[in-house]
Design a protein around this motif. Structure first.
Motif, mmCIF file in Angstrom:
data_model
loop_
_atom_site.group_PDB
_atom_site.id
_atom_site.type_symbol
_atom_site.label_atom_id
_atom_site.label_comp_id
_atom_site.label_asym_id
_atom_site.label_seq_id
_atom_site.Cartn_x
_atom_site.Cartn_y
_atom_site.Cartn_z
ATOM 1 N N GLU A 160 -11.884 -15.128 -0.749
ATOM 2 C CA GLU A 160 -11.354 -13.811 -0.448
ATOM 3 C C GLU A 160 -11.925 -13.312 0.866
ATOM 4 O O GLU A 160 -13.047 -13.666 1.250
ATOM 5 C CB GLU A 160 -11.688 -12.821 -1.565
ATOM 6 N N VAL A 161 -11.148 -12.513 1.565
ATOM 7 C CA VAL A 161 -11.561 -12.008 2.868
ATOM 8 C C VAL A 161 -11.186 -10.533 2.968
ATOM 9 O O VAL A 161 -10.214 -10.075 2.356
ATOM 10 C CB VAL A 161 -10.894 -12.819 4.007
ATOM 11 N N GLU A 162 -11.960 -9.781 3.742
ATOM 12 C CA GLU A 162 -11.643 -8.368 3.971
ATOM 13 C C GLU A 162 -10.306 -8.236 4.703
ATOM 14 O O GLU A 162 -9.932 -9.089 5.512
ATOM 15 C CB GLU A 162 -12.737 -7.708 4.814
ATOM 16 N N ARG A 163 -9.603 -7.188 4.428
ATOM 17 C CA ARG A 163 -8.330 -6.930 5.109
ATOM 18 C C ARG A 163 -8.569 -6.676 6.598
ATOM 19 O O ARG A 163 -9.630 -6.181 7.000
ATOM 20 C CB ARG A 163 -7.650 -5.713 4.497
ATOM 21 N N CYS A 164 -7.556 -6.989 7.387
ATOM 22 C CA CYS A 164 -7.673 -6.802 8.833
ATOM 23 C C CYS A 164 -7.590 -5.339 9.230
ATOM 24 O O CYS A 164 -7.975 -4.963 10.338
ATOM 25 C CB CYS A 164 -6.570 -7.587 9.554
ATOM 26 N N THR A 165 -7.077 -4.508 8.343
ATOM 27 C CA THR A 165 -6.801 -3.116 8.705
ATOM 28 C C THR A 165 -7.433 -2.130 7.735
ATOM 29 O O THR A 165 -7.580 -2.411 6.547
ATOM 30 C CB THR A 165 -5.281 -2.871 8.743
ATOM 31 N N LYS A 166 -7.785 -0.980 8.265
ATOM 32 C CA LYS A 166 -8.171 0.140 7.416
ATOM 33 C C LYS A 166 -6.903 0.751 6.818
ATOM 34 O O LYS A 166 -5.790 0.527 7.310
ATOM 35 C CB LYS A 166 -8.912 1.192 8.235
ATOM 36 N N LEU A 167 -7.074 1.540 5.796
ATOM 37 C CA LEU A 167 -5.948 2.226 5.182
ATOM 38 C C LEU A 167 -5.554 3.437 6.017
ATOM 39 O O LEU A 167 -6.406 4.233 6.421
ATOM 40 C CB LEU A 167 -6.304 2.688 3.771
ATOM 41 N N SER A 168 -4.270 3.564 6.279
ATOM 42 C CA SER A 168 -3.747 4.781 6.889
ATOM 43 C C SER A 168 -3.603 5.833 5.791
ATOM 44 O O SER A 168 -3.995 5.613 4.641
ATOM 45 C CB SER A 168 -2.392 4.494 7.539
ATOM 46 N N ALA A 169 -3.018 6.974 6.121
ATOM 47 C CA ALA A 169 -2.828 8.013 5.097
ATOM 48 C C ALA A 169 -1.904 7.534 3.985
ATOM 49 O O ALA A 169 -2.181 7.738 2.802
ATOM 50 C CB ALA A 169 -2.272 9.283 5.746
ATOM 51 N N SER A 170 -0.802 6.872 4.354
ATOM 52 C CA SER A 170 0.101 6.360 3.312
ATOM 53 C C SER A 170 -0.570 5.251 2.519
ATOM 54 O O SER A 170 -0.305 5.085 1.320
ATOM 55 C CB SER A 170 1.410 5.861 3.926
ATOM 56 N N GLY A 171 -1.466 4.481 3.171
ATOM 57 C CA GLY A 171 -2.219 3.476 2.446
ATOM 58 C C GLY A 171 -3.135 4.091 1.408
ATOM 59 O O GLY A 171 -3.287 3.569 0.292
ATOM 60 N N LEU A 172 -3.766 5.210 1.760
ATOM 61 C CA LEU A 172 -4.606 5.927 0.795
ATOM 62 C C LEU A 172 -3.758 6.458 -0.363
ATOM 63 O O LEU A 172 -4.152 6.368 -1.530
ATOM 64 C CB LEU A 172 -5.333 7.079 1.484
#
Length: 424
Positions: A160-172
């Motif tokens: 498993e690997v960390e995602r390349c991106t942080k969560l945006s508002a819609s991701g949250l």
């Protein structure tokens, strides 16, 4: 400050607006089940995702009430959703749409403002305010030190690997309310299938929204080609959802032909949010109504692959048309398949048997093992002569797919391709 109230049901299309696509996929994914009728009722029973598929013929599986979308009749909510004013992006437009599908915020009014005194009165606020706090229903991602990410991603080697991106508002919003949304539209799905759909939806749809909004390039900055040079994009795609939403914003010099005034930004925001919802539901419909029923069929093919060929590198599906690629990768991880599957055999609508290469996971056009170079672009008797296999019909010039008149012939093609490729 402006308050927007949704005038039409968010599950309908606002056909009168020029930015509405008037396309909402309700049953398109049932097409893949038309020719599924000859398989055995031996779905693997060992995994929770297969339990609900036991003793079910394939057409029944695809049409099962478990995969049927509910017709929502939820009364509008009196709560308000806050987001920022000014230029909008797919991020907050999608986040607002997701919230409006939930019973608690069904078709809620939207307040677009950057005034803290105005936003504090809203029941829930996204993409503005500098605070992420689920307890107080504040979902911004612009603050210093923010590093929220979706659950880790499985790599082809099983790690498993960390995602390349942080969560945006819609991701949250999706992190906290995505499962509720899926269950709202598909109330008969088991918790295991909701979990699977939730993760697939993020992988196939939400992650790109997050990455674009938070400024993650499609190619890592340190990526090099075989010659050691920096990778360069061969072309740029402006057809994605984020680009299309961006074009809905009023242009700097745009004047409405009827009013003679600049377009109303809030009306455009509504159109953009509806556009996001259409795209979201088209992907979710595909996942729940097509991918999940097909997964059980692919699972049986993976579990019985040694009956197809002793190499374990060839699988046979009872019919073509069903989505199988992503399920192959998932099932290889789930069952810890040591030798990756190279070829999938199935029939097309005309009854011809096809052999299709399994692509490298994460790659669109690179195959794990392409069909032999000598076959590519050759057809019929010429192909049979070159391969030494009767009944060959074609091999694509790119070497990713071929055909034969019968199953025995297409199986021989797969076996020969493995041998030529040095896999045995």
């Amino acid at each position: 400050m402006r308050i927007i109230r949704l005038l039409a049901s968010s599950s309908s299309i606002v056909n009168s607006h020029p930015y509405s696509s008037a396309f909402f996929t309700r049953s398109v994914c049932h097409r893949s089940s038309r020719n599924l009728g000859r398989a055995r009722n031996t779905i693997n029973r060992s995994h929770p995702f297969s339990r609900r598929l036991q003793c079910t013929t394939f057409p029944q599986m695809a049409a099962s009430p478990m995969y049927k979308r509910a017709k929502l009749s939820i009364p509008p909510s009196t709560k308000t959703i806050g987001t920022h004013s000014g230029t909008f992006q797919a991020d907050e437009a999608l986040g607002v749409w997701i919230l409006r599908q939930l019973p608690e915020y069904r078709n809620s009014a939207v307040v677009r403002s950057r005034d803290p005194d105005t936003l504090v009165k809203c029941d829930i606020v996204i993409d503005v305010g500098g605070v992420y706090d689920h307890a107080t229903l504040r979902y911004d991602h612009h603050q210093r030190g923010y590093d929220e990410r979706f659950a880790k991603k499985a790599k082809p080697d099983g790690t498993e690997v960390e995602r390349c991106t942080k969560l945006s508002a819609s991701g949250l919003v999706y992190r906290h309310y995505g499962k509720e949304l899926i269950s709202t539209y598909y109330p008969n799905l088991s918790s295991e299938l909701v979990e699977l759909a939730y993760t697939k939806m993020y992988n196939e749809f939400m992650e790109a929204i997050d990455a674009i909004d938070t400024g993650v390039e499609p190619i890592p900055s340190d990526a090099k080609d075989e010659s050691g040079e920096d990778f360069q994009l061969q072309y740029r795609d402006s057809t994605g959802l984020s680009s299309r939403v961006g074009r809905v914003n009023p242009r700097w010099n745009e004047i409405d032909d009827i009013t003679g005034q600049a377009p109303e930004p809030d009306a455009r925001f509504e159109a953009a949010s509806q556009m996001c919802g259409e795209d979201f539901m088209s992907v979710l419909t595909k996942i729940v109504e097509s991918d999940l029923p097909a997964r059980g069929i692919v699972e049986e093919a993976v579990n019985t692959r040694f009956e197809c060929d002793k190499s374990g590198e060839i699988i046979k599906l009872p019919s073509g048309g069903l989505p199988w690629k992503s399920s192959v990768y998932e099932l290889e991880h789930q069952y810890k398949v040591d030798v990756p599957i190279k070829y999938c055999l199935y029939t097309d609508q005309a009854g011809m048997w096809r052999i299709q290469c399994v692509s490298v996971e994460g790659k669109a056009f690179e195959n794990r093992l392409s069909l032999p170079a000598a076959w590519r672009g050759v057809r019929d008797e010429d192909l049979s002569s070159i391969s030494g296999i009767e009944g060959c019909t074609f091999c694509h010039a790119a070497g990713f797919i071929g055909g034969n008149k019968c199953y025995e012939g297409v199986l021989k093609m797969a076996q020969a391709a493995l041998k030529i490729g040095g896999q045995r």
